[in-house]
Each structure stands twice: as structure tokens, then as C-alpha cells.
Enzyme design. Structure first.
Site, short mmCIF file in Angstrom:
data_model
loop_
_atom_site.label_atom_id
_atom_site.label_comp_id
_atom_site.label_asym_id
_atom_site.label_seq_id
_atom_site.Cartn_x
_atom_site.Cartn_y
_atom_site.Cartn_z
N CYS A 136 1.22 -0.94 -0.30
CA CYS A 136 -0.09 0.40 0.29
C CYS A 136 1.12 1.36 0.24
O CYS A 136 0.47 2.41 -1.28
CB CYS A 136 -1.07 0.24 0.51
SG CYS A 136 -1.98 -1.12 1.62
N ARG B 173 -13.01 -0.64 -2.16
CA ARG B 173 -11.41 0.16 -2.11
C ARG B 173 -10.60 -1.06 -2.06
O ARG B 173 -9.24 -0.33 -2.63
CB ARG B 173 -12.04 1.32 -1.83
CG ARG B 173 -10.44 2.52 -2.29
CD ARG B 173 -10.88 2.49 -3.93
NE ARG B 173 -9.53 3.44 -4.64
CZ ARG B 173 -8.76 3.01 -4.83
NH1 ARG B 173 -9.32 1.51 -4.86
NH2 ARG B 173 -7.66 3.34 -5.43
N CYS C 240 -7.58 -2.08 -5.37
CA CYS C 240 -6.49 -1.17 -4.11
C CYS C 240 -4.79 -2.70 -4.52
O CYS C 240 -4.40 -2.75 -5.28
CB CYS C 240 -5.55 -1.07 -3.57
SG CYS C 240 -5.51 0.71 -2.69
N HIS D 109 1.06 5.36 -1.77
CA HIS D 109 0.17 5.98 -0.42
C HIS D 109 1.14 6.44 0.76
O HIS D 109 0.97 6.83 1.55
CB HIS D 109 -0.71 5.69 -0.09
CG HIS D 109 -1.86 5.01 -1.43
ND1 HIS D 109 -2.22 6.06 -1.23
CD2 HIS D 109 -2.51 3.73 -1.95
CE1 HIS D 109 -3.41 5.78 -2.81
NE2 HIS D 109 -3.20 4.90 -2.60
#
Lengths: 209, 271
Positions: free
Chosen positions: B180, B228, B232, B184
Site C-alpha cells: 500500500c 476500495r 488496491c 500512499h
């Protein structure tokens, strides 16, 4: 020779060797077993994305372990050396292909996702992170701009060899780089990588306009 | 997907014409706000909200029961403000639950639905809008719109879920070595023209978390946080995230807790 004359030093070397071996942890040991277990329990295989993808190789394990702290110099050396050892240079010594095909590969974000067709070739999705041409304004900024790459870096075999290696396994040059290991992980074929090399180096390529 | 959204963005850009004074990223952010303006404050998510309200109050399932006995953390039947205080630990299930897993628990417990049946249509398919879960989520989330995020960390289970979520956030795996954090964990980054929130900072996590769930314009669907997260992971080249799984809940705990203090603006409208 030295060790014969210096038994103490020899003994120290042996001890250092053992410590190095003890420090040679497997990828599985780097992340808490509870994390591995949670992940295994939380995903199901879909399409080509099997549960095997959750298992980490040594580099992924080390980069996860040091994700929020500085990577010790020794580990940086370890990761880059592991990466470097994987690089396979083109068997025919030819680094270049077709820049137009390279542009298509750079544009395509398909490949290796659970939703992707395994029969279709994967893309490199270079534009997701890099600026490459002025014509394509929809480029990301996670990676540096590669506009004028060939023009700026020159047309010689040293630069081409480095660039090939960088695409093949970026970990060889930057430990825990965000860039996928396109050659090493079998994302792109050697022919596709040659096309990308042309996109970067061909004087007719829009990258160098 | 990348292709579609890019083409869509380009079409809007071309039709719009006056792109010169704007940076590329700004130019793409704007058509969406124009779309929002055109709707005059309306959100297509309202269609899911009203269906969700009906699903909450009507007797349904083999037991012909409503969900008003369902405890979302603030007591049986209390919907207002509940989403802003989730995930949390529920002693009755002995687990930390996010809204979505909690709804499944309640539908099983009170209405007698089978878990597998509910999960068979956990996400809508863009045509039939067939997911009851998405409608229920829309209803419950809307009842917290304007509330401040206040995710509790009073129990050891909640604290463990947070550290587990953080560990998963930084876990690199798959063919592309992504975690992730690859996308991010830095400010002002983009994939193509899509701005990426820095979810490791309060500001970034607050902006992102308080605008999900959302009506997704490009898909004509209302999308939840679990959808969501799964999308990802799909782009990370990982397998399918199981709905209501420990990893889904732990990651949600990590993001929600990082967003504490911010005012919930969901359901939002996204590209």
C-alpha cells in the site's frame, strides 16, 4: 596465508562468519508470523493471482522489515548484490528493439492482475510513474522524468547496459526501489525490454524529441 | 481501468478546451467538480441510501426480522454516528468489526441469512445494482455524515488490529513488489493524473477516509471501503481480499484511526 600466521584472527573470522550466517534470516522470519497468517487467512486465489503471491522473497521481506526505518548499509549492499546477480543481459548483445512498440508497452497497465487475461502480453505501465514524452500529459510522478533520456545520457554501451539492468532488476541499483523488477519477476520479456530500450534511446523516439 | 479513466479524462479535457492555464493534474480534478456542480448538491448515492433504509427497517430473511436490533456499536438500532466510531471491538462476536462485517454479522444473527448468500453479491456489478450490502452501507454511512471520526482504541483487540493493519500497509509482495505504501506514503504523488493520498499522515488519511464510501462516476456504482481496498490489492497484483476478513478489518482500523478528528464527508462522489 594470513590465517595460518594469525590463529586468533582466524578464530575471529570464523565467529564473524557464524554471526553473518545467523543474520542470514529467511524472508519468512523478517515479518511477524501473525502477519503472514492473517494474510493467508484473508485472501482467496483469483485468476492468475494465486495465494503464492502473498509469500515474500528475501528482498521483499527485507524491504518490508525496513519500510519505516533507515536500511542499514550492510543490508543495502546485500539487497543490491542479490539484485545484481539476477540480471541477464541480452544473449545476442543487442539492446535495442522498436520504439513504437516500446511506446505501447509503456502505455499499457495490463498484466499480472487477477482481472487480466494471461494470454495477453503484460505492459510496463511506465507512464503510471514516469514522464517520458511531451505528447503524453497523463503521466505520474512516483518516478523521475525520463524525457530526453537518450539525449541526456548518451548513446553508448555502458549507459545501455546500466539501463537494461535497471529495467531488469531495479533493486540492483537502489535497494527497496518502488520500481518493479520487470525482467527478474517475468513481467516483461527480453523482446519487450528491448522495445522499451529503443523508446528511451532511439533518436527518433518522442522521448528524445 | 487505467485506459478507461485516462480516455474519459482526456475526452472531458478535449471537450472542455481551456486547459492551457492549468497544470494537467488540476485540469483533471476540475471536470469532476463540474459534474458535482451540475448535480447541484445531489449525490447519486442517495438512491442506495433510500434502498438501504428500506432494507434496514423492513422484515426480511428466513426469520422475517428487521435490522433495528442490530448493534453497530452505539446500542441496538442506533445508526446515527455509528459509522464515525467504527471499526470497534464487539464482545458478542469477540472480534473487531468494520461496518461491512458487522452488517453481515447482524443479517446472519437476526434475519437468518446465510453468510455465503449475502457475500455472493457483496459488490454491485454496474448493471443491476444488486448488492444489498452496498445499499445498507450507504444508509448507515450517510447517518454519520458531518460527524467527527472517533474510532476507539480502548481494547487490546483494537490495538492489535491497528498494528496488524499498519504491518499489512507496508507489506511488499507479488509480481510487482508493491505494498500500500508504494503509492500512499508520500505527499503530492500521482499515478498517471490520479492524485494519491499519503495515508501515513493524519491529513492524508483524513482526506481519503472521510470521502469513502463513494459514488464512483466511471462505474455508475456506489462503492464501499472494502471494495476500495480490494481494488488496491488487485492493482498490487495480489489475490482477492476476502470480505470481512481479518486483513480487511485491520487495514480499515489503521486508516480509520489515522483519520480520527476529521469530519466525515462520505458518501462522496469520485471519478
Amino acid at each position: 596465508m594470513h590465517s595460518r600466521r594469525h590463529p586468533i584472527r582466524n578464530a575471529i573470522l570464523v565467529i564473524v562468519g557464524f554471526v553473518a550466517l545467523a543474520g542470514e534470516v529467511g524472508a519468512a522470519d523478517l515479518v511477524a508470523p501473525s502477519v503472514q497468517k492473517t494474510l493467508e487467512a484473508s485472501f482467496s486465489a483469483k485468476g492468475q493471482a494465486t495465494l503464492a503471491r502473498l509469500a515474500q522473497d528475501k528482498t521483499q521481506g527485507l524491504c518490508t522489515h525496513y519500510a519505516t526505518s533507515p536500511i542499514p548499509a550492510k543490508v543495502v549492499t546485500e539487497i543490491t548484490a542479490m539484485g545484481f546477480a539476477t540480471i541477464k543481459y541480452p544473449a545476442d548483445g543487442e539492446y535495442l528493439g522498436d520504439w513504437q512498440r516500446g511506446e505501447q508497452i509503456a502505455q499499457s497497465g495490463l498484466g499480472k492482475q487477477s482481472s487480466d487475461d494471461v494470454e495477453k502480453p503484460a505492459g510496463g505501465n511506465c507512464y503510471a510513474c514516469h514522464e517520458l514524452t511531451k505528447a503524453e500529459i497523463a503521466h505520474g510522478n512516483l518516478g523521475p522524468s525520463l524525457y530526453h533520456y537518450g539525449k541526456l545520457h548518451g548513446d553508448n554501451d555502458v549507459v545501455k547496459k546500466y539501463t537494461w539492468g535497471k529495467i531488469y532488476n531495479a533493486e540492483a541499483f537502489t535497494a527497496c526501489s518502488s520500481m518493479p523488477r520487470f525482467g527478474h519477476k517475468g513481467i516483461l520479456t527480453a523482446a519487450q525490454m528491448k522495445d522499451l530500450m529503443s523508446l528511451l534511446f532511439d533518436p527518433r523516439s518522442p522521448v528524445n524529441q | 481501468m487505467v485506459y478507461f479513466s485516462k480516455r474519459c479524462a482526456m475526452a472531458i479535457l478535449l471537450a472542455w478546451g481551456a486547459v492551457a492555464p492549468l497544470s494537467a493534474a488540476e485540469a483533471v480534478a476540475d471536470p469532476l467538480s463540474q459534474y458535482r456542480e451540475m448535480l447541484g448538491g445531489d449525490n447519486p448515492a442517495d438512491l442506495w441510501v433510500s434502498r438501504g433504509e428500506a432494507l434496514w427497517t423492513e422484515p426480511r430473511g428466513p426469520r422475517k426480522a428487521t435490522l433495528v436490533q442490530c448493534d453497530l456499536g452505539l446500542g441496538a438500532g442506533v445508526v446515527k454516528g455509528a459509522y464515525a466510531r467504527l471499526p470497534r471491538y464487539f464482545s458478542e462476536t469477540g472480534a473487531v468489526e468494520d461496518l461491512e462485517s458487522r452488517l453481515v454479522s447482524c443479517m446472519v444473527q437476526f434475519q437468518g441469512f446465510k453468510r455465503e448468500e449475502i457475500l455472493a453479491s457483496r459488490f454491485g456489478d454496474g448493471e443491476r445494482h444488486s448488492s444489498d450490502l452496498e445499499a445498507l452501507v450507504a444508509y448507515v454511512v450517510t447517518a454519520s455524515k458531518g460527524e467527527r471520526m472517533a474510532v476507539p482504541q480502548n481494547t487490546s483487540q483494537e490495538k492489535r488490529a491497528y498494528s496488524m493493519g499498519k504491518a499489512i500497509f507496508f507489506y511488499r509482495a507479488g509480481t510487482h513488489d508493491f505494498s500500500c505504501a508504494t503509492c500512499h506514503s508520500a505527499d503530492n504523488k500521482r499515478i498517471r493524473l490520479q492524485a494519491l493520498p499519503n495515508l501515513t499522515t493524519p491529513t492524508g488519511a483524513q482526506a481519503a477516509y472521510t470521502t469513502w464510501p463513494a459514488y464512483r462516476v466511471s462505474q455508475g456504482e456506489f462503492r464501499t471501503m472494502e471494495w476500495r481496498l480490494n481494488d488496491c490489492f488487485r492493482q498490487q497484483r495480489l489475490p482477492d481480499l476476502k470480505y470481512g476478513s481479518p486483513a480487511a478489518i485491520a487495514l480499515t482500523e489503521y486508516l480509520a484511526r489515522n483519520a480520527n478528528g476529521a469530519v466525515l464527508a462520505a458518501p462522496a462522489i469520485k471519478r
